[in-house]
Design a protein around this motif. Structure first.
Motif, PDB file in Angstrom:
ATOM      1  N   TYR A 118     -17.099 102.507 -19.075  1.00 11.84           N
ATOM      2  CA  TYR A 118     -17.295 100.809 -19.207  1.00 11.84           C
ATOM      3  C   TYR A 118     -17.222  99.898 -17.991  1.00 11.84           C
ATOM      4  O   TYR A 118     -16.235 100.110 -17.005  1.00 11.84           O
ATOM      5  CB  TYR A 118     -16.512 100.307 -20.185  1.00 11.84           C
ATOM      6  CG  TYR A 118     -16.281 100.831 -21.608  1.00 11.84           C
ATOM      7  CD1 TYR A 118     -16.981 100.484 -22.619  1.00 11.84           C
ATOM      8  CD2 TYR A 118     -15.560 102.387 -22.116  1.00 11.84           C
ATOM      9  CE1 TYR A 118     -17.101 101.748 -23.997  1.00 11.84           C
ATOM     10  CE2 TYR A 118     -15.499 102.911 -22.976  1.00 11.84           C
ATOM     11  CZ  TYR A 118     -16.223 102.378 -24.350  1.00 11.84           C
ATOM     12  OH  TYR A 118     -16.199 103.060 -25.504  1.00 11.84           O
ATOM     13  N   VAL A 119     -17.420  98.563 -18.116  1.00 10.30           N
ATOM     14  CA  VAL A 119     -17.287  97.917 -16.830  1.00 10.30           C
ATOM     15  C   VAL A 119     -17.225  95.997 -17.663  1.00 10.30           C
ATOM     16  O   VAL A 119     -17.441  96.111 -18.777  1.00 10.30           O
ATOM     17  CB  VAL A 119     -18.101  97.924 -15.666  1.00 10.30           C
ATOM     18  CG1 VAL A 119     -18.608  98.974 -15.031  1.00 10.30           C
ATOM     19  CG2 VAL A 119     -19.605  97.312 -16.530  1.00 10.30           C
ATOM     20  N   ALA A 120     -16.604  95.428 -16.912  1.00  9.10           N
ATOM     21  CA  ALA A 120     -15.812  94.492 -17.326  1.00  9.10           C
ATOM     22  C   ALA A 120     -17.042  93.646 -16.971  1.00  9.10           C
ATOM     23  O   ALA A 120     -17.038  93.748 -16.279  1.00  9.10           O
ATOM     24  CB  ALA A 120     -14.682  94.233 -17.148  1.00  9.10           C
ATOM     25  N   GLU A 121     -16.640  92.937 -18.019  1.00  7.43           N
ATOM     26  CA  GLU A 121     -17.612  91.479 -17.756  1.00  7.43           C
ATOM     27  C   GLU A 121     -17.225  89.958 -18.437  1.00  7.43           C
ATOM     28  O   GLU A 121     -16.801  90.407 -19.116  1.00  7.43           O
ATOM     29  CB  GLU A 121     -19.202  91.515 -18.534  1.00  7.43           C
ATOM     30  CG  GLU A 121     -20.334  90.941 -17.839  1.00  7.43           C
ATOM     31  CD  GLU A 121     -21.412  90.323 -18.575  1.00  7.43           C
ATOM     32  OE1 GLU A 121     -22.220  91.456 -17.634  1.00  7.43           O
ATOM     33  OE2 GLU A 121     -21.717  90.352 -19.641  1.00  7.43           O
ATOM     34  N   PRO A 122     -17.009  89.049 -17.548  1.00  3.61           N
ATOM     35  CA  PRO A 122     -16.597  87.662 -18.034  1.00  3.61           C
ATOM     36  C   PRO A 122     -17.015  87.292 -18.825  1.00  3.61           C
ATOM     37  O   PRO A 122     -18.683  86.892 -18.562  1.00  3.61           O
ATOM     38  CB  PRO A 122     -16.046  86.984 -16.479  1.00  3.61           C
ATOM     39  CG  PRO A 122     -17.364  87.671 -15.942  1.00  3.61           C
ATOM     40  CD  PRO A 122     -17.204  89.033 -16.152  1.00  3.61           C
ATOM     41  N   ASP A 123     -16.582  86.168 -19.395  1.00  2.00           N
ATOM     42  CA  ASP A 123     -17.693  85.051 -20.536  1.00  2.00           C
ATOM     43  C   ASP A 123     -17.612  84.077 -19.522  1.00  2.00           C
ATOM     44  O   ASP A 123     -16.567  83.309 -19.532  1.00  2.00           O
ATOM     45  CB  ASP A 123     -17.463  85.066 -21.826  1.00  2.00           C
ATOM     46  CG  ASP A 123     -18.278  84.025 -22.615  1.00  2.00           C
ATOM     47  OD1 ASP A 123     -19.399  82.933 -22.000  1.00  2.00           O
ATOM     48  OD2 ASP A 123     -18.371  84.176 -23.725  1.00  2.00           O
ATOM     49  N   PRO A 124     -17.868  83.160 -18.613  1.00  2.00           N
ATOM     50  CA  PRO A 124     -18.032  81.759 -18.524  1.00  2.00           C
ATOM     51  C   PRO A 124     -17.636  81.008 -19.107  1.00  2.00           C
ATOM     52  O   PRO A 124     -16.789  79.710 -18.458  1.00  2.00           O
ATOM     53  CB  PRO A 124     -19.352  81.825 -17.741  1.00  2.00           C
ATOM     54  CG  PRO A 124     -20.008  82.889 -17.573  1.00  2.00           C
ATOM     55  CD  PRO A 124     -19.573  83.446 -19.221  1.00  2.00           C
ATOM     56  N   ASP A 125     -18.246  80.577 -19.735  1.00  2.00           N
ATOM     57  CA  ASP A 125     -18.192  80.087 -21.580  1.00  2.00           C
ATOM     58  C   ASP A 125     -16.748  80.113 -21.972  1.00  2.00           C
ATOM     59  O   ASP A 125     -15.829  78.469 -22.408  1.00  2.00           O
ATOM     60  CB  ASP A 125     -18.545  80.500 -22.278  1.00  2.00           C
ATOM     61  CG  ASP A 125     -20.196  79.574 -21.695  1.00  2.00           C
ATOM     62  OD1 ASP A 125     -20.712  78.672 -21.294  1.00  2.00           O
ATOM     63  OD2 ASP A 125     -21.500  80.005 -22.488  1.00  2.00           O
ATOM     64  N   LEU A 126     -15.633  81.401 -21.858  1.00  2.00           N
ATOM     65  CA  LEU A 126     -14.491  81.352 -22.348  1.00  2.00           C
ATOM     66  C   LEU A 126     -13.150  80.828 -21.250  1.00  2.00           C
ATOM     67  O   LEU A 126     -12.253  80.975 -21.640  1.00  2.00           O
ATOM     68  CB  LEU A 126     -14.242  82.263 -22.896  1.00  2.00           C
ATOM     69  CG  LEU A 126     -15.706  82.115 -24.653  1.00  2.00           C
ATOM     70  CD1 LEU A 126     -15.398  83.849 -25.243  1.00  2.00           C
ATOM     71  CD2 LEU A 126     -14.639  81.601 -25.446  1.00  2.00           C
ATOM     72  N   CYS A 127     -13.387  81.647 -19.663  1.00  2.00           N
ATOM     73  CA  CYS A 127     -12.995  81.851 -18.866  1.00  2.00           C
ATOM     74  C   CYS A 127     -12.335  79.996 -18.963  1.00  2.00           C
ATOM     75  O   CYS A 127     -13.153  79.374 -18.137  1.00  2.00           O
ATOM     76  CB  CYS A 127     -13.462  82.319 -18.293  1.00  2.00           C
ATOM     77  SG  CYS A 127     -13.001  82.716 -15.956  1.00  2.00           S
TER      78      CYS A 127
END
Length: 139
Positions: free
Chosen positions: A69-78
């Motif tokens: 896996y790799v991590a990915e941020p959700d800019p709407d929730l960050c």
């Protein structure tokens, strides 16, 4: 099977509680095996005291390999709190002052998920490495 005399036996619930506690501390989980399927140990350590991390990063002798896996941020929730940056052992998380959000360098991400567990807003998700072109062939 292997001799288990003197080893501590944990229930599934106890093991998961320990993992959650270690994640809060920012410790990275690794599984060490002998001849599969025998598990030699479960490590929970950080870069400053982990022989495998030191060998992999300081001496370029690969003992740790990336997860699926790799991590990915959700800019709407960050919210830009940067708590995930505090726990990332791999230096994969940066911060954009202009956007006031974190960003993840998926080429540096080892997919351990510790950043995800530290995010109180559930703003970080794990994607399958094979589906992320820039990280798909990095192990």
């Amino acid at each position: 099977g292997p001799n288990t005399d003197g080893l501590e036996i944990l229930t599934k619930e106890e093991a998961l509680a320990n993992f959650r506690k270690y994640e809060e501390e920012g410790l990275c989980h690794t599984v060490w095996t002998f001849v599969t399927p025998f598990i030699a140990g479960l490590c929970n350590c950080d870069r400053s005291d982990c022989g495998a991390m030191k060998a992999t990063f300081a001496y370029k002798f690969p003992m740790l390999f990336r997860a699926e896996y790799v991590a990915e941020p959700d800019p709407d929730l960050c919210t830009g709190c940067r708590e995930c940056m505090r726990v990332c052992q791999f230096g994969a998380i940066g911060y954009s002052a202009a956007n006031q959000k974190i960003m993840i360098d998926q080429k540096r991400c080892y997919g351990c998920g510790i950043c995800r567990s530290s995010c109180v807003n559930d703003a970080i998700h794990l994607l399958e490495r094979k589906d992320v072109p820039q990280a798909a062939n990095l192990w």
